[in-house]
Design an enzyme around this catalytic site. Structure first.
Site, PDB file in Angstrom:
ATOM      1  N   LEU A   1      94.165  14.012  50.564  1.00 11.41           N
ATOM      2  CA  LEU A   1      94.256  15.458  50.744  1.00 11.41           C
ATOM      3  C   LEU A   1      93.284  16.155  49.794  1.00 11.41           C
ATOM      4  O   LEU A   1      92.450  15.512  49.163  1.00 11.41           O
ATOM      5  CB  LEU A   1      95.700  15.906  50.502  1.00 11.41           C
ATOM      6  CG  LEU A   1      96.747  15.364  51.493  1.00 11.41           C
ATOM      7  CD1 LEU A   1      98.159  15.687  51.010  1.00 11.41           C
ATOM      8  CD2 LEU A   1      96.515  15.925  52.890  1.00 11.41           C
TER       9      LEU A   1
ATOM     10  N   TYR B   1      97.946  17.852  43.114  1.00 11.22           N
ATOM     11  CA  TYR B   1      97.257  17.836  44.398  1.00 11.22           C
ATOM     12  C   TYR B   1      96.842  16.402  44.727  1.00 11.22           C
ATOM     13  O   TYR B   1      96.650  15.574  43.842  1.00 11.22           O
ATOM     14  CB  TYR B   1      96.078  18.794  44.463  1.00 11.22           C
ATOM     15  CG  TYR B   1      95.000  18.698  43.402  1.00 11.22           C
ATOM     16  CD1 TYR B   1      94.113  17.633  43.361  1.00 11.22           C
ATOM     17  CD2 TYR B   1      94.823  19.724  42.471  1.00 11.22           C
ATOM     18  CE1 TYR B   1      93.104  17.567  42.424  1.00 11.22           C
ATOM     19  CE2 TYR B   1      93.807  19.672  41.526  1.00 11.22           C
ATOM     20  CZ  TYR B   1      92.957  18.594  41.503  1.00 11.22           C
ATOM     21  OH  TYR B   1      91.950  18.525  40.569  1.00 11.22           O
ATOM     22  N   CYS B   2      96.779  16.117  46.032  1.00  4.96           N
ATOM     23  CA  CYS B   2      96.493  14.776  46.544  1.00  4.96           C
ATOM     24  C   CYS B   2      97.358  13.714  45.851  1.00  4.96           C
ATOM     25  O   CYS B   2      96.841  12.749  45.286  1.00  4.96           O
ATOM     26  CB  CYS B   2      95.014  14.441  46.385  1.00  4.96           C
ATOM     27  SG  CYS B   2      94.462  13.057  47.445  1.00  4.96           S
ATOM     28  N   PRO B   3      98.684  13.892  45.888  1.00 10.96           N
ATOM     29  CA  PRO B   3      99.561  12.938  45.192  1.00 10.96           C
ATOM     30  C   PRO B   3      99.579  11.580  45.878  1.00 10.96           C
ATOM     31  O   PRO B   3      99.404  11.483  47.091  1.00 10.96           O
ATOM     32  CB  PRO B   3     100.934  13.616  45.285  1.00 10.96           C
ATOM     33  CG  PRO B   3     100.867  14.428  46.540  1.00 10.96           C
ATOM     34  CD  PRO B   3      99.445  14.920  46.613  1.00 10.96           C
TER      35      PRO B   3
ATOM     36  N   LYS C   1      99.008  14.566  35.423  1.00 13.93           N
ATOM     37  CA  LYS C   1      97.983  13.796  36.135  1.00 13.93           C
ATOM     38  C   LYS C   1      96.566  14.232  35.748  1.00 13.93           C
ATOM     39  O   LYS C   1      96.265  15.415  35.691  1.00 13.93           O
ATOM     40  CB  LYS C   1      98.197  13.980  37.642  1.00 13.93           C
ATOM     41  CG  LYS C   1      97.156  13.292  38.526  1.00 13.93           C
ATOM     42  CD  LYS C   1      97.516  13.487  39.989  1.00 13.93           C
ATOM     43  CE  LYS C   1      96.441  13.012  40.926  1.00 13.93           C
ATOM     44  NZ  LYS C   1      96.817  13.157  42.343  1.00 13.93           N
TER      45      LYS C   1
END
Length: 278
Positions: free
Chosen positions: A92, A147-149, A160
Site C-alpha cells: 500500500l 502505513y503499509c503495515p 515503525k
C-alpha cells in the site's frame, strides 16, 4: 548470524543510486529491479545490493487505486508537492523522500530455492547488522496504525521505521526495504492518513485499508536520538555488506542489461500512466 545465511556470497555487486537526486524517478527503480532480477536469475550477474533515494514521491499499491475517491486522494498528494506513482507489486501507500534510504538485495533461485520467509529474514538480519553500532533492539512484526503495515515491519520501541517487500521475476528475487532515516516519521504518516481520508470519505470498500495513527511511525534519527542521514546509513550499509562478501564489485549495467532496462522502463511507465488515468 550463521555462515549458511543467503547473505554470505562469494561476490556482491553494488549499484549505488542513492545520490542521483530529484530527477531519478521511482519508475526507474521498478524497471531497474526487474532488470537485475533477470540478470541474477539467469546467472549473468552475482547477487546485487542496490541502494536508492527518491525525492518527494508517494508510491501507491494497486489496492489503493480501487478507493472510491482515488482521484481526490491523488489530487491532494500532488497539491502537497509529491510525485504519485503506482508500484508493480503488492503493498500500500508509502512515502519516499530525501530522508528515506531504500535497499534491494537481489538473489538468484537457480542454485537454491529461496522461500518468502528466507528472503524476509535475510533483510531483517542485514538491517540489524547495519544498525548494530547504535545499540538498538529491532522488532519485526506488524505495527498497527502505520502505513503499509505488514508482518515484516521493522520497529524500535513499537514505532515503525522500515518496511520490507519482495519482487520475484525470471528466477530472481529482489528483497526491498525502505528505511526512514531522518525527518519526522509521524509527519510522513499524516500525509498518508489524509490521502486515505480523502480517498475513502467513509464509503464502504472491498479491501480493509489501514487506519493511520501517525505516532506509530518514526525515523531512525528520532528513535536513536542523534542526527543520521541517508548518506551516513549508506556508508554503514557498505561496511556491513563487506562482512558477507568475499569480494565486492561496482559494475555498471551491461549493454544487454541497458537494453532490458529500457524495455522494462517503457513497460512500467505505460502501465503506470494507464492506472493513474482510470
Amino acid at each position: 548470524m550463521t555462515n549458511d545465511s543467503i547473505l554470505f556470497q562469494p561476490k556482491w555487486r553494488v549499484i549505488d543510486q542513492s545520490t542521483l537526486g530529484p530527477s531519478f524517478d521511482a519508475l526507474q527503480s521498478f524497471a531497474m529491479d526487474d532488470t537485475l532480477c533477470n540478470s541474477a536469475g539467469s546467472g549473468d550477474s552475482p547477487p546485487i545490493m542496490r541502494s536508492w533515494v527518491h525525492h518527494n514521491t508517494i508510491v501507491l499499491g494497486i489496492q489503493d487505486t480501487r478507493l472510491p475517491y482515488f482521484d481526490e486522494g491523488v489530487h491532494y498528494l500532488k497539491q502537497q508537492g509529491y510525485r504519485v506513482i503506482v508500484r508493480n507489486s503488492g503493498g500500500l501507500a508509502v512515502v519516499l523522500d530525501a530522508g528515506v534510504l531504500n535497499l534491494s538485495l537481489v538473489f538468484a533461485e537457480k542454485q537454491q530455492q529461496i522461500d518468502i520467509d528466507t528472503g524476509y529474514d535475510a533483510m531483517v538480519d542485514f538491517v540489524e547488522h547495519i544498525l548494530a553500532p547504535y545499540n538498538v533492539t529491532i522488532e519485526d512484526r506488524e505495527i498497527v496504525g502505520s502505513y503499509c503495515p505488514g508482518r515484516y515491519d521493522l520497529s524500535i520501541d513499537g514505532r515503525k521505521f522500515a518496511g520490507i517487500s519482495q519482487r520475484r521475476l525470471r528466477g530472481g528475487v529482489a528483497v526491498q526495504v525502505y528505511l526512514c532515516v531522518d525527518g519526522s516519521g509521524s509527519e510522513r504518516a499524516k500525509v498518508i492518513q489524509e490521502f486515505y481520508h480523502r480517498a475513502v470519505q467513509g464509503e464502504p470498500t472491498k479491501f480493509t485499508y489501514p487506519e493511520i495513527v501517525p505516532e506509530t511511525m518514526a525515523s531512525l534519527s528520532e528513535l536513536i536520538g542523534e542526527d543520521l542521514t541517508a548518506g551516513d546509513l549508506m556508508m554503514q550499509t557498505l561496511k556491513t555488506l563487506k562482512i558477507y562478501a568475499d569480494a565486492m564489485t561496482t559494475e555498471h549495467l551491461s549493454i544487454s542489461e541497458l537494453s532490458l532496462y529500457d524495455y522494462n522502463y517503457q513497460r512500467v511507465f505505460t502501465r503506470n500512466e494507464k492506472v493513474l488515468a482510470k
